[in-house]
Scaffold this active site. Structure first.
Site, PDB file in Angstrom:
ATOM      1  N   GLU A  65      17.829  45.697 -58.862  1.00 14.33           N
ATOM      2  CA  GLU A  65      17.933  46.445 -57.604  1.00 14.33           C
ATOM      3  C   GLU A  65      16.618  47.175 -57.336  1.00 14.33           C
ATOM      4  O   GLU A  65      15.887  47.516 -58.263  1.00 14.33           O
ATOM      5  CB  GLU A  65      19.110  47.436 -57.729  1.00 14.33           C
ATOM      6  CG  GLU A  65      19.316  48.366 -56.552  1.00 14.33           C
ATOM      7  CD  GLU A  65      19.705  47.673 -55.256  1.00 14.33           C
ATOM      8  OE1 GLU A  65      18.924  46.829 -54.775  1.00 14.33           O
ATOM      9  OE2 GLU A  65      20.767  48.008 -54.708  1.00 14.33           O
ATOM     10  N   ASP A  66      16.340  47.399 -56.059  1.00 13.69           N
ATOM     11  CA  ASP A  66      15.106  48.104 -55.722  1.00 13.69           C
ATOM     12  C   ASP A  66      15.239  49.608 -55.918  1.00 13.69           C
ATOM     13  O   ASP A  66      14.375  50.251 -56.508  1.00 13.69           O
ATOM     14  CB  ASP A  66      14.665  47.781 -54.276  1.00 13.69           C
ATOM     15  CG  ASP A  66      15.798  47.901 -53.264  1.00 13.69           C
ATOM     16  OD1 ASP A  66      16.900  48.377 -53.631  1.00 13.69           O
ATOM     17  OD2 ASP A  66      15.594  47.520 -52.100  1.00 13.69           O
TER      18      ASP A  66
ATOM     19  N   ARG B  58       8.424  45.865 -45.411  1.00 12.98           N
ATOM     20  CA  ARG B  58       8.713  45.278 -46.732  1.00 12.98           C
ATOM     21  C   ARG B  58       7.466  44.716 -47.392  1.00 12.98           C
ATOM     22  O   ARG B  58       7.385  44.633 -48.612  1.00 12.98           O
ATOM     23  CB  ARG B  58       9.735  44.143 -46.593  1.00 12.98           C
ATOM     24  CG  ARG B  58      11.128  44.568 -46.163  1.00 12.98           C
ATOM     25  CD  ARG B  58      12.104  43.416 -46.379  1.00 12.98           C
ATOM     26  NE  ARG B  58      13.374  43.579 -45.691  1.00 12.98           N
ATOM     27  CZ  ARG B  58      14.402  44.283 -46.163  1.00 12.98           C
ATOM     28  NH1 ARG B  58      14.305  44.903 -47.307  1.00 12.98           N
ATOM     29  NH2 ARG B  58      15.525  44.381 -45.480  1.00 12.98           N
TER      30      ARG B  58
ATOM     31  N   PHE C 278      12.653  59.227 -47.740  1.00  8.46           N
ATOM     32  CA  PHE C 278      12.886  57.835 -47.360  1.00  8.46           C
ATOM     33  C   PHE C 278      11.593  57.059 -47.525  1.00  8.46           C
ATOM     34  O   PHE C 278      10.571  57.392 -46.938  1.00  8.46           O
ATOM     35  CB  PHE C 278      13.406  57.710 -45.929  1.00  8.46           C
ATOM     36  CG  PHE C 278      14.013  56.362 -45.685  1.00  8.46           C
ATOM     37  CD1 PHE C 278      15.336  56.118 -46.026  1.00  8.46           C
ATOM     38  CD2 PHE C 278      13.245  55.323 -45.171  1.00  8.46           C
ATOM     39  CE1 PHE C 278      15.894  54.858 -45.847  1.00  8.46           C
ATOM     40  CE2 PHE C 278      13.799  54.057 -44.985  1.00  8.46           C
ATOM     41  CZ  PHE C 278      15.126  53.831 -45.331  1.00  8.46           C
TER      42      PHE C 278
ATOM     43  N   ASP D  45      20.433  54.927 -54.650  1.00  8.83           N
ATOM     44  CA  ASP D  45      20.436  56.111 -53.795  1.00  8.83           C
ATOM     45  C   ASP D  45      21.753  56.868 -54.037  1.00  8.83           C
ATOM     46  O   ASP D  45      21.864  57.638 -54.979  1.00  8.83           O
ATOM     47  CB  ASP D  45      20.272  55.623 -52.350  1.00  8.83           C
ATOM     48  CG  ASP D  45      20.082  56.736 -51.354  1.00  8.83           C
ATOM     49  OD1 ASP D  45      19.548  57.784 -51.717  1.00  8.83           O
ATOM     50  OD2 ASP D  45      20.477  56.559 -50.181  1.00  8.83           O
TER      51      ASP D  45
ATOM     52  N   LYS E  54      17.913  42.088 -49.586  1.00  8.94           N
ATOM     53  CA  LYS E  54      16.601  41.485 -49.599  1.00  8.94           C
ATOM     54  C   LYS E  54      15.605  42.363 -50.344  1.00  8.94           C
ATOM     55  O   LYS E  54      14.577  41.906 -50.832  1.00  8.94           O
ATOM     56  CB  LYS E  54      16.077  41.310 -48.149  1.00  8.94           C
ATOM     57  CG  LYS E  54      16.991  40.560 -47.234  1.00  8.94           C
ATOM     58  CD  LYS E  54      16.407  40.619 -45.805  1.00  8.94           C
ATOM     59  CE  LYS E  54      17.510  40.459 -44.807  1.00  8.94           C
ATOM     60  NZ  LYS E  54      17.029  40.694 -43.432  1.00  8.94           N
TER      61      LYS E  54
ATOM     62  N   LYS F 140      16.943  57.791 -56.823  1.00  7.69           N
ATOM     63  CA  LYS F 140      16.897  59.139 -56.224  1.00  7.69           C
ATOM     64  C   LYS F 140      18.094  59.911 -56.759  1.00  7.69           C
ATOM     65  O   LYS F 140      19.153  59.945 -56.118  1.00  7.69           O
ATOM     66  CB  LYS F 140      17.016  59.041 -54.698  1.00  7.69           C
ATOM     67  CG  LYS F 140      15.793  58.517 -53.988  1.00  7.69           C
ATOM     68  CD  LYS F 140      15.936  58.731 -52.487  1.00  7.69           C
ATOM     69  CE  LYS F 140      15.760  57.455 -51.727  1.00  7.69           C
ATOM     70  NZ  LYS F 140      15.962  57.591 -50.272  1.00  7.69           N
TER      71      LYS F 140
HETATM   72  P1  IMP Z   1      23.193  53.204 -52.334  1.00  6.01           P
HETATM   73  O1  IMP Z   1      24.460  52.426 -52.264  1.00  6.01           O
HETATM   74  O2  IMP Z   1      23.251  54.464 -51.518  1.00  6.01           O
HETATM   75  O3  IMP Z   1      22.734  53.476 -53.745  1.00  6.01           O
HETATM   76  O4  IMP Z   1      22.145  52.337 -51.565  1.00  6.01           O
HETATM   77  C1  IMP Z   1      21.122  51.662 -52.118  1.00  6.01           C
HETATM   78  C2  IMP Z   1      20.459  50.831 -51.031  1.00  6.01           C
HETATM   79  O5  IMP Z   1      20.091  51.632 -49.908  1.00  6.01           O
HETATM   80  C3  IMP Z   1      19.189  50.250 -51.566  1.00  6.01           C
HETATM   81  O6  IMP Z   1      19.410  48.979 -52.119  1.00  6.01           O
HETATM   82  C4  IMP Z   1      18.313  50.185 -50.337  1.00  6.01           C
HETATM   83  O7  IMP Z   1      18.542  48.971 -49.658  1.00  6.01           O
HETATM   84  C5  IMP Z   1      18.790  51.313 -49.472  1.00  6.01           C
HETATM   85  N1  IMP Z   1      17.923  52.500 -49.611  1.00  6.01           N
HETATM   86  C6  IMP Z   1      18.218  53.667 -50.234  1.00  6.01           C
HETATM   87  N2  IMP Z   1      17.202  54.528 -50.181  1.00  6.01           N
HETATM   88  C7  IMP Z   1      16.221  53.890 -49.501  1.00  6.01           C
HETATM   89  C8  IMP Z   1      14.886  54.276 -49.108  1.00  6.01           C
HETATM   90  O8  IMP Z   1      14.368  55.376 -49.355  1.00  6.01           O
HETATM   91  N3  IMP Z   1      14.163  53.333 -48.421  1.00  6.01           N
HETATM   92  C9  IMP Z   1      14.668  52.098 -48.117  1.00  6.01           C
HETATM   93  N4  IMP Z   1      15.903  51.700 -48.462  1.00  6.01           N
HETATM   94  C10 IMP Z   1      16.678  52.599 -49.147  1.00  6.01           C
HETATM   95 MG    MG Z   2      18.817  47.155 -51.301  1.00 10.68          MG
END
Ligand code: IMP
Ligand code: MG
Length: 172
Positions: free
Chosen positions: A93-94, A159, A146, A97, A37, A125
């Site tokens: 993508e938002d 959100r 975070f 991470d 979302k 990040k």
């Molecule tokens: P990844 O697979 O670790 O790259 O995860 C990415 C997902 O983790 C993003 O699409 C977010 O939904 C969530 N996420 C990662 N960092 C944050 C943060 O600082 N705040 C909120 N959601 C995060």
């Molecule tokens: Mg996400």
């Protein structure tokens, strides 16, 4: 809450990304696949900064992250409705991470043979990265904090904040 990126800065970033995408996708009728979302708000602002034909689609995924042996495995909870074969796909993508979500999703979508597949992420990040993933269109790199707001949540909250802030309510 400490504001990391204010409304105006978000607008500037999104406008810049919209211009880049407009230039690169003119005449290609790309399919923008928004990952629900969190990316919904970014995506809805971004497409209004694009002056070219686009089509929209959505995916919802859940990631096991690093907490289980299946780290890197992404569960598709809701798939695209469009046939992506032969399409120019932009994955929206938002935040990237660890990179597990996008690297798994990219592999999955590439197996469906799109004409091209690019990633557009508002935030990254880099210090948290475990799975390598190329971000073709990136808004901003941020430190290992975070964050919430502008679509990003902590336990489904925040959100709807118009800015991006640092969540300090506890460990996550
Ligand atoms: P990844 O697979 O670790 O790259 O995860 C990415 C997902 O983790 C993003 O699409 C977010 O939904 C969530 N996420 C990662 N960092 C944050 C943060 O600082 N705040 C909120 N959601 C995060
Ligand atoms: Mg996400």
């Amino acid at each position: 809450m400490e504001i990391l990126i204010d409304e105006n800065s978000i607008k500037e970033i999104v406008s810049r990304l919209g211009k880049e995408l407009t230039a690169d996708y003119a005449g290609k009728n790309p399919l923008m696949v928004t990952i629900l979302k969190g990316s919904m708000i970014f995506s809805s602002d971004l497409i209004r900064q694009m002056d070219t034909d686009i089509e929209l689609d959505f995916m919802k995924v859940s990631s096991y992250g690093m907490s289980t042996v299946s780290s890197g495995k992404v569960n598709i909870l809701q798939d695209t409705t469009a046939d992506i074969r032969g399409r120019h796909v932009i994955l929206v993508e938002d935040i990237v991470d660890t990179g597990y979500t996008l690297s798994a999703l990219k592999e999955c979508l590439l197996s469906r043979e799109p004409a091209s597949l690019k990633i557009c992420s508002l935030l990254s990040k880099p210090s948290r990265r475990e799975a390598e993933v190329d971000i073709d269109y990136l808004g901003l790199e941020i430190p290992d904090k975070f964050i919430v707001g502008y679509g990003l949540d902590f336990a489904e909250k925040y959100r709807n904040l118009p800015y991006i802030g640092v969540y300090e309510g506890g460990t996550v």
